[in-house]
Design a protein around this motif. Structure first.
Motif, mmCIF file in Angstrom:
data_model
loop_
_atom_site.group_PDB
_atom_site.id
_atom_site.type_symbol
_atom_site.label_atom_id
_atom_site.label_comp_id
_atom_site.label_asym_id
_atom_site.label_seq_id
_atom_site.Cartn_x
_atom_site.Cartn_y
_atom_site.Cartn_z
ATOM 1 N N PRO A 1 -8.751 -2.750 2.468
ATOM 2 C CA PRO A 1 -9.170 -1.943 1.319
ATOM 3 C C PRO A 1 -9.366 -2.405 0.014
ATOM 4 O O PRO A 1 -8.686 -3.455 -0.146
ATOM 5 C CB PRO A 1 -8.221 -0.600 1.311
ATOM 6 C CG PRO A 1 -7.103 -1.493 1.785
ATOM 7 C CD PRO A 1 -7.476 -2.538 2.911
ATOM 8 N N PRO B 1 0.751 -1.212 -0.103
ATOM 9 C CA PRO B 1 -0.224 0.073 0.037
ATOM 10 C C PRO B 1 0.924 1.071 0.081
ATOM 11 O O PRO B 1 0.139 2.213 -0.505
ATOM 12 C CB PRO B 1 -0.868 -0.189 1.256
ATOM 13 C CG PRO B 1 -0.189 -1.129 2.156
ATOM 14 C CD PRO B 1 0.316 -2.057 1.280
ATOM 15 N N LEU C 1 -7.821 -1.682 -2.942
ATOM 16 C CA LEU C 1 -6.848 -0.622 -3.438
ATOM 17 C C LEU C 1 -6.225 -0.975 -4.706
ATOM 18 O O LEU C 1 -5.659 -2.173 -5.010
ATOM 19 C CB LEU C 1 -5.486 -0.600 -2.211
ATOM 20 C CG LEU C 1 -4.662 0.638 -2.479
ATOM 21 C CD1 LEU C 1 -5.398 1.911 -2.245
ATOM 22 C CD2 LEU C 1 -3.702 0.421 -1.159
ATOM 23 N N PHE D 1 -9.199 3.809 -4.225
ATOM 24 C CA PHE D 1 -9.296 3.341 -2.861
ATOM 25 C C PHE D 1 -10.832 3.067 -2.668
ATOM 26 O O PHE D 1 -11.549 4.252 -2.332
ATOM 27 C CB PHE D 1 -8.493 4.363 -1.889
ATOM 28 C CG PHE D 1 -8.586 3.951 -0.479
ATOM 29 C CD1 PHE D 1 -8.756 2.684 0.092
ATOM 30 C CD2 PHE D 1 -8.805 5.005 0.554
ATOM 31 C CE1 PHE D 1 -8.867 2.425 1.394
ATOM 32 C CE2 PHE D 1 -8.962 4.784 1.863
ATOM 33 C CZ PHE D 1 -9.120 3.523 2.226
ATOM 34 N N TYR E 1 -4.246 2.644 5.241
ATOM 35 C CA TYR E 1 -5.650 1.925 4.033
ATOM 36 C C TYR E 1 -6.201 1.114 4.889
ATOM 37 O O TYR E 1 -5.608 -0.049 4.777
ATOM 38 C CB TYR E 1 -5.029 1.666 2.755
ATOM 39 C CG TYR E 1 -4.784 2.891 1.965
ATOM 40 C CD1 TYR E 1 -5.387 3.718 1.378
ATOM 41 C CD2 TYR E 1 -3.104 2.997 1.718
ATOM 42 C CE1 TYR E 1 -4.887 4.844 0.489
ATOM 43 C CE2 TYR E 1 -2.450 3.938 0.931
ATOM 44 C CZ TYR E 1 -3.340 4.889 0.165
ATOM 45 O OH TYR E 1 -2.777 5.829 -0.508
#
Length: 499
Positions: A469, A246, A471, A262, A306
């Motif tokens: 998340p 991340p 991501l 995100f 995150y």
């Protein structure tokens, strides 16, 4: 015929519209290479619980009666609509006419019935037969209508019908589904290069002639975070479906060649605990570990902020979520007191086995080992290959602690299965979950599913860390890739490339 004045007016209006407004109109053509960290063990989502399978084939090659859209809503798949009886026990599915499999076989009510009977049979290979064994009767009054009668109300029935376990396989060719998938989806299987990628191409006979937009999609398997990043920058891949490192998201977001998104997901990252192995069969020990973990610090150190701390096995993005993060708020003093009460005043040693394929698991394991060490629990860290993790930990339960993400939505029902790999056996939970499934109203569902979350949180069954998340990073010309992940599938049906 239009007057010249009208034509002039239209021309002026068109000139006034920003030029890039037309750039968001999807166009057909092009190829997409999507990186995901784990290679699936097979390509039949009905036969294995591995999320890596669904990520590749579900909604792309295979379809079920019900689908999930980018907002997490249940929408028509191979059923154009469905109705439920007043008592919630009879579902009537109106099936899509003209849907065909990639081998030319037609989809109809008889095929749907065969799939469900196969899923719920005593000798089924389906990974989740419990999703279907509540069905007591399957009727096909006409070729495009399927009527299912349930023994009891099932609050998650439609949710389960929208999962990979409920995809509709063809009656001819299903035997080879693990290596040669044949579905009704927008893409047909081309080849699987073991250890590298799965390739699929547009299915020209798809029931929706407007889709898909892409000509070809390749799912490439790269587990190492640095290798993923290097492949994207070199142009070898177009999308990193889940950024393993991340910290790289911030760097990529500053590069105009790429887009970083995100969003939310249904995944829960947990420190899975073998509840049948000493000293973890002692609830006080498990609760002590819960107090010893600073979840917000884990998010900061492992995910660079995150992610969202959780206190039970339920994602904040899923309905009926209960925030239980304060039940075991970080308190190392309390952790030491509970260890002493449990008979371990000086702590103890244990081993945490971390899957090599997921960098977040390795980093989280190291962070957790440091936190637990401060209260006297000394963890030996062992890195295991993914195949060994599946075989030794998930199947044979040869572990004390491990670290993994559970990404299936609504999967709290795994805690009602005493033989599941973390071996939690609670009649209170089992009874409460059974009542939740039969809840007749939304208010009662929320109450009972909330109690389910509270029971496993109080029992500290596992170390509940954070909601993962969604991501992602992709080339700037990739359009339509989902920001959020309300399902584990990487649905690329409506993804396109800007010319």
């Amino acid at each position: 015929m239009m007057k010249k004045s009208a034509l002039l007016f239209i021309a002026i209006i068109l000139m006034a519209v920003p030029a890039d407004i037309w750039a968001d109109t999807p166009v057909k053509g092009g190829r997409l290479i999507v990186c995901q960290p784990a290679e699936p063990p097979g390509l039949d989502p009905t036969a294995n619980t591995a999320a890596a399978i669904d990520r590749v084939v579900y909604a792309n090659i295979y379809e079920g009666l019900v689908k999930v859209n980018s907002k997490g809503e249940f929408i028509p798949g191979l059923a154009t609509s469905w109705d439920a009886s007043a008592d919630g026990k009879v579902y009537t599915f109106h099936l899509r006419k003209g849907a065909k499999y990639h081998n030319g076989e037609s989809f109809n009510a008889q095929v749907a019935k065969w799939n469900l009977e196969r899923a719920m049979g005593e000798k089924t290979v389906n990974a989740h037969p419990e999703y279907f064994r509540g069905i007591t009767q399957i009727e096909t009054p006409v070729n495009d209508t399927l009527v299912l009668t349930l023994k009891d109300v099932d609050a998650l029935f439609i949710a389960h019908m929208a999962e990979g376990d409920a995809v509709m396989l063809p009656m001819k060719g299903h035997e080879d589904a693990k290596s040669n998938p044949i579905g009704t989806g927008p893409f047909k299987f081309v080849k699987w290069v073991r250890g590298d990628n799965v390739e699929m191409a547009r299915f020209d006979g798809y029931w929706n002639p407007e889709l898909p937009y892409l000509d070809k999609v390749v799912f490439k398997f790269i587990g190492d975070a640095s290798a993923q990043l290097a492949a994207l920058k070199a142009g070898d891949i177009d999308v990193i479906s889940s950024i393993a490192a991340p910290e790289s998201a911030m760097t990529l977001s500053k590069d105009k060649r790429f887009t970083v998104t995100f969003g939310t997901s249904t995944g829960e990252v947990i420190m899975s605990t073998n509840n049948k192995v000493k000293p973890f069969d002692n609830k006080l020990v498990r609760q002590a570990m819960a107090y010893a973990i600073d979840r917000q610090a884990v998010v900061e150190l492992v995910m660079f902020g995150y992610g969202t701390p959780i206190g039970s096995h339920w994602s904040p993005s899923t309905p009926y979520y209960t925030d239980l993060t304060q039940k075991f708020a970080y308190d190392p003093v309390k952790a030491k007191e509970l260890l002493k009460e449990a008979g371990y005043p000086n702590g103890f040693s244990a081993t945490i086995k971390l899957p090599a394929i997921y960098s977040y698991s390795k980093r989280a394991g190291e962070v957790i080992a440091d936190m637990l060490g401060k209260v006297g629990i000394k963890l030996n860290v062992e890195i295991v290959e993914w195949g060994q993790w599946i075989e030794r930990i998930f199947k044979k339960k040869e572990f004390e602690l491990t670290m993994i993400g559970h990404v299936e939505a609504w999967d709290i029902g795994i805690y009602a299965k005493p033989d599941y790999y973390f071996q939690y056996d609670s009649k209170e939970f089992q009874d409460t979950y059974a009542k939740a499934l039969k809840a007749p109203s939304e208010a009662e569902k929320a109450d009972l599913f909330g109690k389910c979350q509270e029971i496993i949180a109080q029992d500290a069954v596992n170390g509940y860390l954070f909601s993962a998340p969604a991501l992602r990073a992709m080339k700037a010309d990739v359009m339509g890739f989902w920001k959020n992940a309300p399902t584990i599938a990487l649905d690329v049906t409506q993804v396109w490339r800007k010319k």
